[in-house]
Design a protein around this motif. Structure first.
Motif, PDB file in Angstrom:
ATOM      1  N   ALA A 187       0.807  -1.226   0.000  1.00 54.20           N
ATOM      2  CA  ALA A 187       0.000   0.000   0.000  1.00 54.20           C
ATOM      3  C   ALA A 187       0.836   1.271   0.000  1.00 54.20           C
ATOM      4  N   GLY A 188       2.056   1.198  -0.549  1.00 57.66           N
ATOM      5  CA  GLY A 188       2.872   2.411  -0.604  1.00 57.66           C
ATOM      6  C   GLY A 188       3.328   2.834   0.784  1.00 57.66           C
ATOM      7  N   TRP A 189       3.309   4.117   1.039  1.00 56.27           N
ATOM      8  CA  TRP A 189       3.686   4.646   2.344  1.00 56.27           C
ATOM      9  C   TRP A 189       2.435   4.656   3.222  1.00 56.27           C
ATOM     10  N   SER A 190       2.290   3.660   4.056  1.00 54.82           N
ATOM     11  CA  SER A 190       1.081   3.545   4.872  1.00 54.82           C
ATOM     12  C   SER A 190       1.304   4.137   6.256  1.00 54.82           C
ATOM     13  N   TRP A 191       0.224   4.612   6.841  1.00 51.80           N
ATOM     14  CA  TRP A 191       0.306   5.263   8.146  1.00 51.80           C
ATOM     15  C   TRP A 191      -0.559   4.496   9.145  1.00 51.80           C
ATOM     16  N   GLY A 192      -1.655   5.056   9.626  1.00 54.01           N
ATOM     17  CA  GLY A 192      -2.513   4.322  10.544  1.00 54.01           C
ATOM     18  C   GLY A 192      -3.378   3.332   9.799  1.00 54.01           C
ATOM     19  N   ALA A 193      -4.227   2.612  10.542  1.00 53.83           N
ATOM     20  CA  ALA A 193      -5.133   1.639   9.923  1.00 53.83           C
ATOM     21  C   ALA A 193      -6.284   1.364  10.884  1.00 53.83           C
ATOM     22  N   GLY A 194      -7.333   0.759  10.350  1.00 52.61           N
ATOM     23  CA  GLY A 194      -8.468   0.414  11.190  1.00 52.61           C
ATOM     24  C   GLY A 194      -9.221  -0.779  10.648  1.00 52.61           C
ATOM     25  N   PHE A 195      -9.673  -1.662  11.544  1.00 52.15           N
ATOM     26  CA  PHE A 195     -10.552  -2.759  11.168  1.00 52.15           C
ATOM     27  C   PHE A 195     -11.994  -2.276  11.218  1.00 52.15           C
ATOM     28  N   VAL A 196     -12.774  -2.559  10.176  1.00 45.29           N
ATOM     29  CA  VAL A 196     -14.180  -2.173  10.142  1.00 45.29           C
ATOM     30  C   VAL A 196     -14.887  -3.064   9.121  1.00 45.29           C
ATOM     31  N   ASP A 197     -16.107  -3.478   9.447  1.00 48.84           N
ATOM     32  CA  ASP A 197     -16.890  -4.307   8.521  1.00 48.84           C
ATOM     33  C   ASP A 197     -17.589  -3.392   7.523  1.00 48.84           C
ATOM     34  N   ILE A 198     -16.915  -3.091   6.421  1.00 45.09           N
ATOM     35  CA  ILE A 198     -17.409  -2.103   5.466  1.00 45.09           C
ATOM     36  C   ILE A 198     -18.648  -2.594   4.727  1.00 45.09           C
ATOM     37  N   ASP A 199     -18.674  -3.878   4.353  1.00 43.82           N
ATOM     38  CA  ASP A 199     -19.777  -4.383   3.538  1.00 43.82           C
ATOM     39  C   ASP A 199     -20.819  -5.167   4.333  1.00 43.82           C
ATOM     40  N   ASN A 200     -20.747  -5.086   5.668  1.00 44.35           N
ATOM     41  CA  ASN A 200     -21.754  -5.707   6.544  1.00 44.35           C
ATOM     42  C   ASN A 200     -21.950  -7.203   6.275  1.00 44.35           C
ATOM     43  N   ASP A 201     -20.843  -7.902   6.025  1.00 48.41           N
ATOM     44  CA  ASP A 201     -20.955  -9.343   5.803  1.00 48.41           C
ATOM     45  C   ASP A 201     -20.528 -10.152   7.023  1.00 48.41           C
ATOM     46  N   GLY A 202     -20.266  -9.456   8.135  1.00 43.82           N
ATOM     47  CA  GLY A 202     -19.878 -10.144   9.360  1.00 43.82           C
ATOM     48  C   GLY A 202     -18.388 -10.347   9.520  1.00 43.82           C
ATOM     49  N   PHE A 203     -17.593  -9.913   8.541  1.00 39.19           N
ATOM     50  CA  PHE A 203     -16.135 -10.033   8.617  1.00 39.19           C
ATOM     51  C   PHE A 203     -15.516  -8.640   8.590  1.00 39.19           C
ATOM     52  N   GLU A 204     -14.508  -8.451   9.425  1.00 45.35           N
ATOM     53  CA  GLU A 204     -13.855  -7.153   9.500  1.00 45.35           C
ATOM     54  C   GLU A 204     -12.929  -6.941   8.306  1.00 45.35           C
ATOM     55  N   ASP A 205     -13.110  -5.805   7.652  1.00 42.67           N
ATOM     56  CA  ASP A 205     -12.236  -5.380   6.566  1.00 42.67           C
ATOM     57  C   ASP A 205     -11.186  -4.435   7.146  1.00 42.67           C
ATOM     58  N   ILE A 206     -10.257  -4.007   6.314  1.00 42.22           N
ATOM     59  CA  ILE A 206      -9.175  -3.137   6.770  1.00 42.22           C
ATOM     60  C   ILE A 206      -9.155  -1.874   5.927  1.00 42.22           C
ATOM     61  N   TYR A 207      -9.157  -0.738   6.600  1.00 43.20           N
ATOM     62  CA  TYR A 207      -8.972   0.541   5.907  1.00 43.20           C
ATOM     63  C   TYR A 207      -7.591   1.073   6.291  1.00 43.20           C
ATOM     64  N   SER A 208      -6.788   1.392   5.290  1.00 42.01           N
ATOM     65  CA  SER A 208      -5.418   1.825   5.549  1.00 42.01           C
ATOM     66  C   SER A 208      -5.085   3.075   4.756  1.00 42.01           C
ATOM     67  N   PRO A 209      -4.986   4.236   5.401  1.00 45.89           N
ATOM     68  CA  PRO A 209      -4.569   5.446   4.678  1.00 45.89           C
ATOM     69  C   PRO A 209      -3.109   5.339   4.275  1.00 45.89           C
ATOM     70  N   ASN A 210      -2.776   5.938   3.162  1.00 36.09           N
ATOM     71  CA  ASN A 210      -1.396   5.890   2.693  1.00 36.09           C
ATOM     72  C   ASN A 210      -1.104   7.096   1.839  1.00 36.09           C
ATOM     73  N   GLY A 211       0.155   7.269   1.521  1.00 37.34           N
ATOM     74  CA  GLY A 211       0.531   8.325   0.597  1.00 37.34           C
ATOM     75  C   GLY A 211       1.674   9.177   1.100  1.00 37.34           C
ATOM     76  N   HIS A 212       2.324   9.811   0.178  1.00 43.96           N
ATOM     77  CA  HIS A 212       3.401  10.752   0.454  1.00 43.96           C
ATOM     78  C   HIS A 212       3.623  11.524  -0.833  1.00 43.96           C
ATOM     79  N   PHE A 213       4.107  12.731  -0.742  1.00 47.18           N
ATOM     80  CA  PHE A 213       4.391  13.452  -1.969  1.00 47.18           C
ATOM     81  C   PHE A 213       5.680  12.903  -2.570  1.00 47.18           C
ATOM     82  N   SER A 214       5.776  12.934  -3.886  1.00 44.55           N
ATOM     83  CA  SER A 214       6.936  12.395  -4.591  1.00 44.55           C
ATOM     84  C   SER A 214       7.479  13.437  -5.560  1.00 44.55           C
ATOM     85  N   GLY A 215       8.736  13.246  -5.908  1.00 45.32           N
ATOM     86  CA  GLY A 215       9.322  14.076  -6.938  1.00 45.32           C
ATOM     87  C   GLY A 215       8.976  13.522  -8.305  1.00 45.32           C
ATOM     88  N   LYS A 216       9.642  14.022  -9.327  1.00 45.18           N
ATOM     89  CA  LYS A 216       9.354  13.573 -10.683  1.00 45.18           C
ATOM     90  C   LYS A 216       9.982  12.208 -10.973  1.00 45.18           C
TER      91      LYS A 216
END
Length: 520
Positions: free
Chosen positions: A486-515
């Motif tokens: 996932a590139g440069w990842s930072w925090g993360a969270g478990f959450v059941d996004i699609d309500n199927d009874g299983f926890e999914d993972i949301y992971s923010p990521n990113g950083h600025f890059s040069g050319k």
């Protein structure tokens, strides 16, 4: 940038050849950025500028399946049949590529990035990752990923063909961005013009601050802190919360056990504790509470470790990256000591991380308290940057003892975030660790063959990790459930996004890059 930089430093003993090959790949990768921009715009003339006069091109899919009855999250795959490529003029090749992309009626994103390369005298064989995000003819969301085979001679594409295509279809996006509509307002300047470039570690925390039964949100920022007060009608009102110093990450806790949410803020400077005095008023009590200890605190977590009924506070401390360089790119232990504020039971705290054995000096990013071994006492997991390995501290009464290696979660990557959740629904908490992945780094490692420390280098470039809890240890489930590049990842969270009874993972990521592509 530093991921690939560290790898280059570590493999310099191998000789210049793999690195020279990677630099040649970078040159092509930079040209492919421009090629992808022209592809997204449907600019055939500009695309032709990157191609040889004649191009070998295998057939691309002519149309997608009918998505009218496609279920949420349907994945459709186009199997690789390896058709015989045809030699066609470059204007026909560019038209074919544009036709394929335009099967997404609206293209929001198109990127093309080399993941492997074999470099010869004048030619380069490339395996690349194509990603297209867009909207279909009936408004469905489309996310297409494809493996692309290419041959490049002297910078010109002479062969381009699909090696496997997958499109994920979502008929209706499960989330819609409504931040501005509900009152979450705030604008940061561009990254390179940011006044806190290098230590711009900001965060948010949620709690019912005003006691009305609705969850409010506190957010730190370079130009001040804001409490977004829930109005109970789906809207939020922004209230400024002045602090004596700029905060990095906030943490709500009830330090005085009066039933309301007080606020701790980690800081670059003296740490802060703000007492909630009602009517949305917070008062700085850092000095009298014993919290105003200087450090570069990135994040904080709270839990009662001494059993007095009052939450204690652990601060993950970094260092002044830039002016201070890590002592090692794969084993840095010259960060600032982490802080542990233990309650004295009278509204004050004593900093005693060293006495409890959890100070460390490993450029720490994040931590969480949790009872790992089920003995009723809170243990502690800490994510560390620059490859020095994460720590799992088990509570031994009046101190902590590191058991990360014994429990299988040492994880010597570039640790950024920590999150626990039960992804397999077996009743035992699992661990997700966010780190960094490097496309360029993995390309280079692919050229190093049987280098003795190649496995260690892969740790630094591999990306996030998932560990399955077994009760008395963890097992690495990354290869089975992931991988998570996932590139440069930072925090993360478990959450059941699609309500199927299983926890999914949301992971923010990113950083600025040069050319250039050295930091990808």
């Amino acid at each position: 940038m530093r991921t690939l930089t560290s790898i280059l430093l570590l493999v310099s003993i191998v000789g210049a050849n793999p690195i020279d090959q990677e630099r040649a790949t970078e040159d092509v990768a930079n040209r492919l950025i421009e090629f992808a921009k022209a592809w997204k715009k449907g600019d055939a003339a500009k695309m032709r500028g990157f191609m040889a006069k004649e191009v070998l091109e295998a057939a691309w899919p002519k149309k997608w399946d009918d998505f009218a009855d496609a279920p949420l999250g349907k994945v459709m795959r186009v199997p690789h049949v390896a058709p015989t490529p045809q030699r066609i003029r470059r204007h026909e090749a560019s038209k074919e590529l544009i036709r394929f992309a335009k099967m997404h009626k609206k293209i929001e994103h198109l990127s093309l990035q080399p993941t492997r390369s074999i470099v010869g005298d004048r030619r380069m064989q490339i395996e690349a990752k194509l990603e297209i995000v867009g909207v279909g003819a009936k408004g469905e969301r489309l996310w297409t990923r494809a493996k692309i085979g290419m041959m490049v001679i002297r910078g010109a594409i002479i062969d381009i063909r699909p090696l496997g295509i997958e499109t994920r279809v979502v008929l209706k996006p499960p989330f819609t961005e409504v931040g501005l509509d509900v009152g979450f307002v705030g604008i940061d300047p561009p990254a390179l013009k940011h006044p806190t470039l290098g230590l711009a570690a900001y965060g948010a925390a949620a709690a019912d601050v005003d006691g009305d039964g609705d969850i409010d949100l506190f957010s730190t920022g370079h130009d001040g802190n804001t409490l977004f007060v829930n109005q109970g009608d789906g809207k939020y009102a922004a209230v400024a919360v002045p602090t004596p110093r700029q905060a990095t990450a906030p943490l709500f806790l009830d330090y005085d056990n009066d039933g309301d949410a007080d606020l701790f803020c980690s800081c670059n400077g003296e740490q802060m504790l703000l007492e909630n005095q009602g009517e949305l008023k917070f008062v700085d009590i850092s000095k009298q509470a014993g919290i105003a200890v200087k450090s570069i605190g990135f994040t904080a977590t709270a839990g009662d470790i001494n059993g007095d009924g009052v939450p204690d506070i652990y601060v993950a401390a970094y260092n002044n990256y830039g002016p201070v360089a890590p002592a090692s790119w794969d084993d840095a232990e010259n960060g600032l000591p982490n802080l542990l504020f233990v309650s004295n039971g009278d509204g004050t705290y004593t900093e005693c991380a060293t006495q409890w054995g959890v100070a460390g000096q490993r450029w720490s990013y994040a931590a969480q308290f949790l009872d790992f071994d089920g003995d009723g006492k809170l243990d502690l997991y800490v994510a560390n940057d620059f490859g020095a390995g994460n720590r799992l501290y088990l509570h031994r009464g009046d101190k902590f003892e590191d058991a990360a290696k014994a429990w299988g979660v040492w994880d010597g990557g570039y640790g950024m975030g920590v999150e626990f959740g039960d992804y397999d629904n077996d009743g035992v908490l699992d661990l997700y660790v966010t780190k960094m992945s490097s496309t360029a780094g993995n390309r280079l490692l692919d050229k190093l063959g049987t280098l003795a420390n190649r496995g260690r280098l892969l740790d630094l470039a591999s990306g996030n990790a998932l560990y399955r809890g077994l009760g008395d240890k963890f097992e690495d489930a990354t290869s089975k459930a992931g991988p998570f590049p996932a590139g440069w990842s930072w925090g993360a969270g478990f959450v059941d996004i699609d309500n199927d009874g299983f926890e999914d993972i949301y992971s923010p990521n990113g950083h600025f890059s040069g050319k250039l592509q050295r930091d990808t």
